[in-house]
Design an enzyme around this catalytic site. Structure first.
Site, PDB file in Angstrom:
ATOM      1  N   ARG A  35       0.807  -1.224   0.000  1.00 34.53           N
ATOM      2  CA  ARG A  35       0.000   0.000   0.000  1.00 34.53           C
ATOM      3  C   ARG A  35       0.844   1.279   0.000  1.00 34.53           C
ATOM      4  O   ARG A  35       0.350   2.360  -0.230  1.00 34.53           O
ATOM      5  CB  ARG A  35      -0.956  -0.012   1.213  1.00 34.53           C
ATOM      6  N   THR A 100       0.986 -13.084   8.203  1.00 37.46           N
ATOM      7  CA  THR A 100       1.532 -12.927   9.559  1.00 37.46           C
ATOM      8  C   THR A 100       1.564 -14.257  10.319  1.00 37.46           C
ATOM      9  O   THR A 100       2.446 -14.473  11.153  1.00 37.46           O
ATOM     10  CB  THR A 100       0.715 -11.881  10.345  1.00 37.46           C
ATOM     11  N   ASN A 255       0.432   1.778   7.109  1.00 33.08           N
ATOM     12  CA  ASN A 255       0.211   1.040   5.868  1.00 33.08           C
ATOM     13  C   ASN A 255       0.268   1.941   4.642  1.00 33.08           C
ATOM     14  O   ASN A 255       0.518   1.481   3.541  1.00 33.08           O
ATOM     15  CB  ASN A 255      -1.141   0.326   5.906  1.00 33.08           C
ATOM     16  N   ASN A 414      43.618  21.454  -2.317  1.00 29.88           N
ATOM     17  CA  ASN A 414      43.949  20.161  -1.719  1.00 29.88           C
ATOM     18  C   ASN A 414      43.944  19.023  -2.721  1.00 29.88           C
ATOM     19  O   ASN A 414      44.367  17.928  -2.410  1.00 29.88           O
ATOM     20  CB  ASN A 414      42.966  19.844  -0.587  1.00 29.88           C
ATOM     21  N   TYR A 415      43.482  19.283  -3.933  1.00 25.41           N
ATOM     22  CA  TYR A 415      43.215  18.183  -4.873  1.00 25.41           C
ATOM     23  C   TYR A 415      43.955  18.436  -6.170  1.00 25.41           C
ATOM     24  O   TYR A 415      43.813  19.503  -6.777  1.00 25.41           O
ATOM     25  CB  TYR A 415      41.701  18.125  -5.110  1.00 25.41           C
ATOM     26  N   ALA A 451      48.735  39.153   1.272  1.00 30.37           N
ATOM     27  CA  ALA A 451      47.463  38.995   0.565  1.00 30.37           C
ATOM     28  C   ALA A 451      47.695  38.583  -0.886  1.00 30.37           C
ATOM     29  O   ALA A 451      48.699  38.942  -1.489  1.00 30.37           O
ATOM     30  CB  ALA A 451      46.671  40.287   0.632  1.00 30.37           C
ATOM     31  N   ARG A 468      53.295  36.614  -5.333  1.00 28.26           N
ATOM     32  CA  ARG A 468      52.424  37.233  -6.334  1.00 28.26           C
ATOM     33  C   ARG A 468      53.291  38.126  -7.214  1.00 28.26           C
ATOM     34  O   ARG A 468      54.415  38.485  -6.846  1.00 28.26           O
ATOM     35  CB  ARG A 468      51.338  38.084  -5.668  1.00 28.26           C
TER      36      ARG A 468
HETATM   37  C1  UD1 Z   1      -2.616  -6.588  10.923  1.00 24.89           C
HETATM   38  C2  UD1 Z   1      -3.682  -7.516  11.519  1.00 24.89           C
HETATM   39  C3  UD1 Z   1      -4.894  -6.686  11.899  1.00 24.89           C
HETATM   40  C4  UD1 Z   1      -4.494  -5.592  12.854  1.00 24.89           C
HETATM   41  C5  UD1 Z   1      -3.383  -4.723  12.244  1.00 24.89           C
HETATM   42  C6  UD1 Z   1      -2.869  -3.746  13.258  1.00 24.89           C
HETATM   43  C7  UD1 Z   1      -3.341  -9.634  10.326  1.00 24.89           C
HETATM   44  C8  UD1 Z   1      -3.884 -10.575   9.314  1.00 24.89           C
HETATM   45  N1  UD1 Z   1      -4.050  -8.521  10.546  1.00 24.89           N
HETATM   46  O1  UD1 Z   1      -3.120  -6.078   9.693  1.00 24.89           O
HETATM   47  O2  UD1 Z   1      -5.868  -7.517  12.547  1.00 24.89           O
HETATM   48  O3  UD1 Z   1      -5.632  -4.792  13.184  1.00 24.89           O
HETATM   49  O4  UD1 Z   1      -2.275  -5.557  11.845  1.00 24.89           O
HETATM   50  O5  UD1 Z   1      -1.944  -2.870  12.687  1.00 24.89           O
HETATM   51  O6  UD1 Z   1      -2.323  -9.929  10.929  1.00 24.89           O
HETATM   52  N2  UD1 Z   1       4.418  -9.387   7.764  1.00 24.89           N
HETATM   53  C9  UD1 Z   1       5.358 -10.399   7.719  1.00 24.89           C
HETATM   54  N3  UD1 Z   1       5.154 -11.461   6.870  1.00 24.89           N
HETATM   55  C10 UD1 Z   1       4.045 -11.549   6.079  1.00 24.89           C
HETATM   56  C11 UD1 Z   1       3.086 -10.506   6.137  1.00 24.89           C
HETATM   57  C12 UD1 Z   1       3.300  -9.429   6.999  1.00 24.89           C
HETATM   58  O7  UD1 Z   1       6.373 -10.359   8.423  1.00 24.89           O
HETATM   59  O8  UD1 Z   1       3.935 -12.537   5.358  1.00 24.89           O
HETATM   60  C13 UD1 Z   1       4.671  -8.215   8.659  1.00 24.89           C
HETATM   61  C14 UD1 Z   1       4.603  -6.893   7.939  1.00 24.89           C
HETATM   62  O9  UD1 Z   1       5.900  -6.520   7.462  1.00 24.89           O
HETATM   63  C15 UD1 Z   1       4.130  -5.952   9.033  1.00 24.89           C
HETATM   64  C16 UD1 Z   1       3.331  -6.844   9.968  1.00 24.89           C
HETATM   65  O10 UD1 Z   1       3.653  -8.183   9.620  1.00 24.89           O
HETATM   66  O11 UD1 Z   1       5.207  -5.373   9.740  1.00 24.89           O
HETATM   67  C17 UD1 Z   1       1.814  -6.635   9.836  1.00 24.89           C
HETATM   68  O12 UD1 Z   1       1.426  -6.886   8.488  1.00 24.89           O
HETATM   69  P1  UD1 Z   1       0.430  -5.926   7.712  1.00 24.89           P
HETATM   70  O13 UD1 Z   1       0.286  -6.434   6.342  1.00 24.89           O
HETATM   71  O14 UD1 Z   1       0.815  -4.523   7.913  1.00 24.89           O
HETATM   72  O15 UD1 Z   1      -0.928  -6.231   8.521  1.00 24.89           O
HETATM   73  P2  UD1 Z   1      -2.215  -5.289   8.600  1.00 24.89           P
HETATM   74  O16 UD1 Z   1      -2.957  -5.340   7.331  1.00 24.89           O
HETATM   75  O17 UD1 Z   1      -1.830  -3.964   9.112  1.00 24.89           O
HETATM   76 CA    CA Z   2       0.109  -2.836   9.362  1.00 25.72          CA
END
Ligand code: UD1
Ligand code: CA
Length: 486
Positions: A35, A100, A255, A414-415, A451, A468
């Protein structure tokens, strides 16, 4: 799936004898950040002058040692690792990134030796160590019918919950959570719930990994959602609870670009309030840009439209006038920075006066009470105590002693087009205006340069050098010329 947590044999030993109270922190930082529409990984976008992830790591290291912190990296993993590895945390690579929930699956081996794990989001940089500690303590102390909670969700009551997952209770009074529903999957009724999932959790490691394989990808993104663990654990007869943070602004994520800029504004505003509380005057504070790691001493005055960036430290009783941009520099006490100065990687001793419009580049060391004036550029220079270079000068690769006067328009050459050479100017030297000092060259102690000299050879101490053309005067020449042209 690949995990890289350093010494594998040590980890194996740890796993065979899990300590009951060992706590790890996992920071999810593998996502792409679609995003933001950026070629850079999301967690390296900056607020308060440093990457999102660096803020989260800084908070986490206040709660557990870096050796117990696991950053989950994936998208542009090497760049992310390099940007934050100085903090000494561990890394787990999630490849590919399938949500996640999948991020935590990848960390299962690394977490085998722990009893609890706190999960933080690498894109929510305002989280404080206090809130992490509160989540930890709430989790460790929550049990229902004598059973320790398997999952504790940090929740928040938001006026506008749009975009966040909603916390769904079994019965409101029981305190038991039965699910988190993502915005996209909410029913109309669920959408009116204002208690949201912050994306921070605490889990008991054993039930988490005993059940994590039950996560499914039947959602709009076809990902493994960590949020679904609430329902999975609840259905498995485990206890899931939520604790509401009093400080809802701490959990804000980033985001979108608009959210990033808003977080940046919030963070800088708080930084300025902390500096003011510590005795710094900042006029028109909404116009100044001060990074998270900047330090400023008491009774220093910051005028409007000043930028203090990176690891800059400014002493007490200084005045930084408008339109100066100071980056990664160390400034002593009682220094005056007049308008429009640009400093990068400079050190300035007590009582020095800079500007207006001085440009101090990396390696500039300005001595106590020294003056650097308008349109003076310095680089890799030590300017001694009380020395002055007040006008229109370039000083590069030079060592300049104490009590030296550098006249207007002096240039260190210098250069030579290939190599840089050094100019050494000993104590009490006087360099007349418009002189060029062709390096390598040394001006001995107490010497004078006339100077407009071009100095190509060393000048012995206490002597005068003039390099000079000699002035020629032709008396009556103008009259003669006029007569001839008639
Ligand atoms: C997530 C939560 C949502 C919560 C919100 C709060 C989920 C599905 N949803 O949504 O319920 O309200 O956070 O901010 O978890 N990441 C990884 N690996 C992945 C995907 C993401 O490490 O495969 C990391 C991202 O880099 C990020 C974090 O997990 O730092 C959260 O992921 P993001 O996609 O931002 O989740 P949200 O849509 O914000
Ligand atoms: Ca997020």
């Amino acid at each position: 799936m690949r995990n890289e947590t350093g010494n594998a044999s040590k980890k194996n030993q740890d796993r065979s004898a899990p300590a009951t109270n060992r706590i790890a922190i996992v920071i999810m930082a593998a996502g792409k950040g679609t995003r933001l529409k950026s070629k850079h990984p999301k967690v390296l976008h900056e607020v308060g002058g440093k990457p999102l992830l660096a803020h989260v790591i800084a908070a986490a290291t206040q709660v557990v040692p870096p050796a117990d912190i696991y950053a989950i990296i994936g998208h542009e993993a090497e760049r992310v690792r390099q940007a934050v590895q100085d903090a000494g945390v561990q890394f787990v690579v999630q490849e590919p990134q399938r949500g996640t929930g999948h991020a935590l699956m990848c960390a299962s081996k690394a977490l085998g030796a722990y009893h609890h794990v706190i999960v933080l989001s690498g894109d929510a940089p305002l989280i404080s160590p206090e809130t992490i500690r509160k989540l930890r303590d709430f989790h460790k102390n929550s049990s229902l019918q004598g059973k320790q909670a398997a999952m504790t969700i940090l929740s928040a009551e938001l006026e506008d919950p749009t975009g966040y997952g909603r916390v769904i209770y079994k019965e409101l009074k029981s305190g038991e959570v039965k699910a988190i529903v993502e915005e996209k999957s909410c029913t109309a009724a669920q959408r009116t719930i204002h208690e949201i999932n912050s994306g921070f959790y605490a889990f008991s490691v054993e039930p988490l990994f005993a059940n994590i394989e039950r996560l499914k990808t039947d959602n709009p993104h076809a990902e493994y959602y960590l949020t679904d663990m609430a329902q999975v654990l609840h259905k498995a007869g485990e206890i899931v609870v939520a604790t509401q943070t009093e400080n809802a602004s701490e959990i804000l994520g980033s985001n979108t670009r608009a959210e990033l800029v808003e977080l940046d504004r919030k963070m800088r505003r708080e930084k300025i309030l902390r500096l003011m509380a510590a005795g710094v005057t900042i006029f028109y504070p909404e116009t100044s840009v001060i990074d998270a790691d900047v330090e400023v001493g008491a009774d220093t005055v910051i005028e409007p439209f000043v930028q203090l960036l990176g690891r800059t430290r400014i002493g007490a009783d200084c005045r930084v006038r408008s339109y100066s941009v100071i980056q990664c520099s160390q400034i002593g006490d009682g220094v005056v920075v007049r308008p429009g100065c640009v400093l990068d990687g400079a050190r300035v001793a007590n009582g020095a006066v800079l500007g207006p419009y001085s440009h101090l580049r990396p390696g500039s060391e300005i001595g106590e009470g020294a003056h650097v004036g308008n349109f003076v550029e310095t680089k890799k220079v030590r300017l001694g105590k009380g020395s002055k270079a007040n006008h229109l000068t370039y000083l590069g690769d030079a060592e300049i002693g104490d009590g030296v006067n550098i006249g207007a328009g002096t240039i260190t050459c210098n250069y030579d087009g290939v190599h840089k050479h050094k100019t050494i100017i000993e104590d009490e030297v006087f360099v007349g205006s418009d002189s060029t000092l062709v390096a390598p060259v040394r001006l001995g102690k107490g010497s004078y340069v006339g100077a407009a000299s071009c100095i190509t050879e060393d000048v012995p101490a206490e002597s005068l050098a003039i390099g000079r053309g000699k002035q020629i005067v032709k008396e009556g020449w103008v009259k003669k010329k006029r007569r001839e042209s008639r």
